[in-house]
Design a protein around this motif. Structure first.
Motif, PDB file in Angstrom:
ATOM      1  N   GLY A   5      -6.963  -9.191  -9.168  1.00 21.08           N
ATOM      2  CA  GLY A   5      -8.195  -9.805  -8.673  1.00 21.08           C
ATOM      3  C   GLY A   5      -8.070 -10.427  -7.304  1.00 21.08           C
ATOM      4  N   GLY A   6      -6.901 -10.341  -6.687  1.00 15.93           N
ATOM      5  CA  GLY A   6      -6.667 -10.983  -5.395  1.00 15.93           C
ATOM      6  C   GLY A   6      -7.607 -10.521  -4.298  1.00 15.93           C
ATOM      7  N   ARG A   7      -7.885  -9.225  -4.254  1.00 13.44           N
ATOM      8  CA  ARG A   7      -8.804  -8.713  -3.231  1.00 13.44           C
ATOM      9  C   ARG A   7     -10.207  -9.270  -3.449  1.00 13.44           C
ATOM     10  NH1 ARG A   7      -8.496  -2.483  -2.115  1.00 13.44           N
ATOM     11  NH2 ARG A   7      -9.902  -3.160  -0.489  1.00 13.44           N
ATOM     12  N   ARG A   8     -10.632  -9.312  -4.693  1.00 15.53           N
ATOM     13  CA  ARG A   8     -11.964  -9.842  -4.985  1.00 15.53           C
ATOM     14  C   ARG A   8     -12.043 -11.319  -4.612  1.00 15.53           C
ATOM     15  NH1 ARG A   8     -12.282  -9.472 -10.395  1.00 15.53           N
ATOM     16  NH2 ARG A   8     -11.831 -11.659 -10.585  1.00 15.53           N
ATOM     17  N   TRP A   9     -11.001 -12.091  -4.933  1.00 17.98           N
ATOM     18  CA  TRP A   9     -11.000 -13.517  -4.612  1.00 17.98           C
ATOM     19  C   TRP A   9     -11.080 -13.723  -3.107  1.00 17.98           C
ATOM     20  CZ3 TRP A   9      -6.200 -14.311  -8.118  1.00 17.98           C
ATOM     21  CH2 TRP A   9      -6.592 -14.313  -9.452  1.00 17.98           C
ATOM     22  N   THR A  10     -10.323 -12.929  -2.357  1.00 16.32           N
ATOM     23  CA  THR A  10     -10.334 -13.051  -0.903  1.00 16.32           C
ATOM     24  C   THR A  10     -11.731 -12.763  -0.361  1.00 16.32           C
ATOM     25  OG1 THR A  10      -8.007 -12.399  -0.817  1.00 16.32           O
ATOM     26  CG2 THR A  10      -9.251 -12.207   1.216  1.00 16.32           C
ATOM     27  N   GLY A  34     -10.901 -17.136  10.381  1.00 23.25           N
ATOM     28  CA  GLY A  34      -9.734 -17.984  10.613  1.00 23.25           C
ATOM     29  C   GLY A  34      -9.336 -18.793   9.390  1.00 23.25           C
ATOM     30  N   VAL A  35     -10.309 -19.165   8.579  1.00 19.82           N
ATOM     31  CA  VAL A  35     -10.046 -19.985   7.391  1.00 19.82           C
ATOM     32  C   VAL A  35      -9.307 -19.181   6.326  1.00 19.82           C
ATOM     33  CG1 VAL A  35     -11.141 -21.191   5.456  1.00 19.82           C
ATOM     34  CG2 VAL A  35     -11.967 -21.558   7.785  1.00 19.82           C
ATOM     35  N   VAL A  36      -9.739 -17.956   6.094  1.00 17.30           N
ATOM     36  CA  VAL A  36      -9.155 -17.162   5.009  1.00 17.30           C
ATOM     37  C   VAL A  36      -7.654 -16.923   5.227  1.00 17.30           C
ATOM     38  CG1 VAL A  36      -9.259 -14.946   3.812  1.00 17.30           C
ATOM     39  CG2 VAL A  36     -11.364 -16.179   4.325  1.00 17.30           C
ATOM     40  N   PRO A  37      -7.205 -16.498   6.422  1.00 19.11           N
ATOM     41  CA  PRO A  37      -5.749 -16.353   6.601  1.00 19.11           C
ATOM     42  C   PRO A  37      -4.992 -17.678   6.471  1.00 19.11           C
ATOM     43  CG  PRO A  37      -6.922 -15.164   8.313  1.00 19.11           C
ATOM     44  CD  PRO A  37      -7.934 -15.977   7.566  1.00 19.11           C
ATOM     45  N   ALA A  38      -5.612 -18.761   6.908  1.00 19.26           N
ATOM     46  CA  ALA A  38      -4.956 -20.069   6.767  1.00 19.26           C
ATOM     47  C   ALA A  38      -4.769 -20.408   5.291  1.00 19.26           C
ATOM     48  CB  ALA A  38      -5.779 -21.146   7.470  1.00 19.26           C
ATOM     49  N   GLN A  39      -5.758 -20.080   4.464  1.00 17.48           N
ATOM     50  CA  GLN A  39      -5.633 -20.324   3.031  1.00 17.48           C
ATOM     51  C   GLN A  39      -4.560 -19.425   2.413  1.00 17.48           C
ATOM     52  OE1 GLN A  39      -9.527 -20.124   1.227  1.00 17.48           O
ATOM     53  NE2 GLN A  39     -10.011 -22.188   1.888  1.00 17.48           N
ATOM     54  N   ALA A  40      -4.437 -18.209   2.912  1.00 13.31           N
ATOM     55  CA  ALA A  40      -3.378 -17.318   2.412  1.00 13.31           C
ATOM     56  C   ALA A  40      -2.003 -17.872   2.791  1.00 13.31           C
ATOM     57  CB  ALA A  40      -3.567 -15.910   2.965  1.00 13.31           C
ATOM     58  N   ARG A  41      -1.865 -18.360   4.026  1.00 14.92           N
ATOM     59  CA  ARG A  41      -0.577 -18.940   4.446  1.00 14.92           C
ATOM     60  C   ARG A  41      -0.225 -20.176   3.628  1.00 14.92           C
ATOM     61  NH1 ARG A  41      -2.697 -17.489   9.405  1.00 14.92           N
ATOM     62  NH2 ARG A  41      -3.423 -19.596   9.847  1.00 14.92           N
ATOM     63  N   ALA A  42      -1.245 -20.926   3.228  1.00 15.35           N
ATOM     64  CA  ALA A  42      -1.021 -22.135   2.430  1.00 15.35           C
ATOM     65  C   ALA A  42      -0.769 -21.821   0.956  1.00 15.35           C
ATOM     66  CB  ALA A  42      -2.231 -23.064   2.556  1.00 15.35           C
ATOM     67  N   ALA A  49      -3.205  -9.373  -0.734  1.00 15.42           N
ATOM     68  CA  ALA A  49      -4.603  -8.994  -0.928  1.00 15.42           C
ATOM     69  C   ALA A  49      -5.371  -9.133   0.375  1.00 15.42           C
ATOM     70  CB  ALA A  49      -5.242  -9.848  -2.011  1.00 15.42           C
ATOM     71  N   LEU A  50      -5.059 -10.166   1.142  1.00 19.11           N
ATOM     72  CA  LEU A  50      -5.710 -10.352   2.437  1.00 19.11           C
ATOM     73  C   LEU A  50      -5.398  -9.184   3.362  1.00 19.11           C
ATOM     74  CD1 LEU A  50      -7.308 -11.927   4.539  1.00 19.11           C
ATOM     75  CD2 LEU A  50      -5.201 -13.176   5.068  1.00 19.11           C
ATOM     76  N   LEU A  51      -4.139  -8.776   3.418  1.00 11.84           N
ATOM     77  CA  LEU A  51      -3.758  -7.644   4.271  1.00 11.84           C
ATOM     78  C   LEU A  51      -4.460  -6.367   3.828  1.00 11.84           C
ATOM     79  CD1 LEU A  51       0.040  -8.357   4.769  1.00 11.84           C
ATOM     80  CD2 LEU A  51      -1.801  -8.636   6.440  1.00 11.84           C
ATOM     81  N   GLN A  52      -4.562  -6.147   2.531  1.00 10.25           N
ATOM     82  CA  GLN A  52      -5.270  -4.971   2.024  1.00 10.25           C
ATOM     83  C   GLN A  52      -6.741  -5.042   2.415  1.00 10.25           C
ATOM     84  OE1 GLN A  52      -4.676  -4.693  -2.191  1.00 10.25           O
ATOM     85  NE2 GLN A  52      -2.523  -4.146  -1.993  1.00 10.25           N
ATOM     86  N   GLN A  53      -7.341  -6.217   2.300  1.00 11.45           N
ATOM     87  CA  GLN A  53      -8.757  -6.376   2.627  1.00 11.45           C
ATOM     88  C   GLN A  53      -8.975  -6.116   4.113  1.00 11.45           C
ATOM     89  OE1 GLN A  53     -10.490  -7.110  -0.060  1.00 11.45           O
ATOM     90  NE2 GLN A  53     -12.486  -7.220   0.843  1.00 11.45           N
TER      91      GLN A  53
END
Length: 58
Positions: A5-10, A34-42, A49-53
Protein backbone atom coordinates in the motif's frame (compact mmCIF):
# COMPACT_ATOMS: atom_id res chain seq x y z
CA UNK A 1 11.40 -3.05 -0.20
CA UNK A 2 8.10 -1.28 -0.80
CA UNK A 3 5.54 -1.59 1.97
CA UNK A 4 2.13 -2.98 0.99
CA UNK A 5 0.00 0.00 0.00
CA UNK A 6 3.01 2.32 0.05
CA UNK A 7 2.34 3.77 -3.39
CA UNK A 8 -1.28 4.46 -2.51
CA UNK A 9 -0.29 6.12 0.78
CA UNK A 10 2.23 8.34 -1.00
CA UNK A 11 -0.37 9.41 -3.58
CA UNK A 12 -2.99 9.93 -0.84
CA UNK A 13 -0.67 12.22 1.12
CA UNK A 14 0.11 14.28 -1.99
CA UNK A 15 -3.59 14.58 -2.87
CA UNK A 16 -4.45 15.59 0.69
CA UNK A 17 -1.79 18.30 0.67
CA UNK A 18 -3.01 19.94 -2.54
CA UNK A 19 -6.63 20.14 -1.30
CA UNK A 20 -8.05 22.79 1.01
CA UNK A 21 -8.68 21.54 4.53
CA UNK A 22 -10.76 23.16 7.28
CA UNK A 23 -7.59 23.95 9.25
CA UNK A 24 -5.34 25.11 6.36
CA UNK A 25 -5.36 26.19 2.73
CA UNK A 26 -4.14 23.85 0.00
CA UNK A 27 -0.43 23.53 -0.65
CA UNK A 28 0.79 24.39 -4.14
CA UNK A 29 1.84 21.33 -6.13
CA UNK A 30 5.45 22.55 -5.88
CA UNK A 31 5.24 22.82 -2.08
CA UNK A 32 3.52 19.43 -1.81
CA UNK A 33 6.22 17.91 -4.01
CA UNK A 34 8.74 19.05 -1.38
CA UNK A 35 6.77 17.80 1.62
CA UNK A 36 6.30 14.23 0.40
CA UNK A 37 10.04 13.47 -0.07
CA UNK A 38 10.78 15.07 3.30
CA UNK A 39 8.24 12.74 4.91
CA UNK A 40 9.86 9.77 3.15
CA UNK A 41 13.30 10.81 4.45
CA UNK A 42 11.84 11.10 7.95
CA UNK A 43 10.52 7.54 7.69
CA UNK A 44 6.85 8.57 7.59
CA UNK A 45 6.39 7.31 4.02
CA UNK A 46 8.02 4.45 2.16
CA UNK A 47 10.94 5.90 0.14
CA UNK A 48 10.81 3.03 -2.39
CA UNK A 49 7.12 3.72 -3.00
CA UNK A 50 7.93 7.39 -3.52
CA UNK A 51 10.57 6.52 -6.13
CA UNK A 52 8.13 4.22 -7.91
CA UNK A 53 5.46 6.94 -7.86
CA UNK A 54 7.89 9.50 -9.28
CA UNK A 55 8.97 7.05 -11.98
CA UNK A 56 5.34 6.41 -12.92
CA UNK A 57 4.72 10.15 -13.25
CA UNK A 58 7.38 10.57 -15.92
Amino acid sequence: MTQPGGRRWTADVFQALIRDRPHRPAFSTTAAAGVVPAQARAGLLDPDALLQQLGAAR
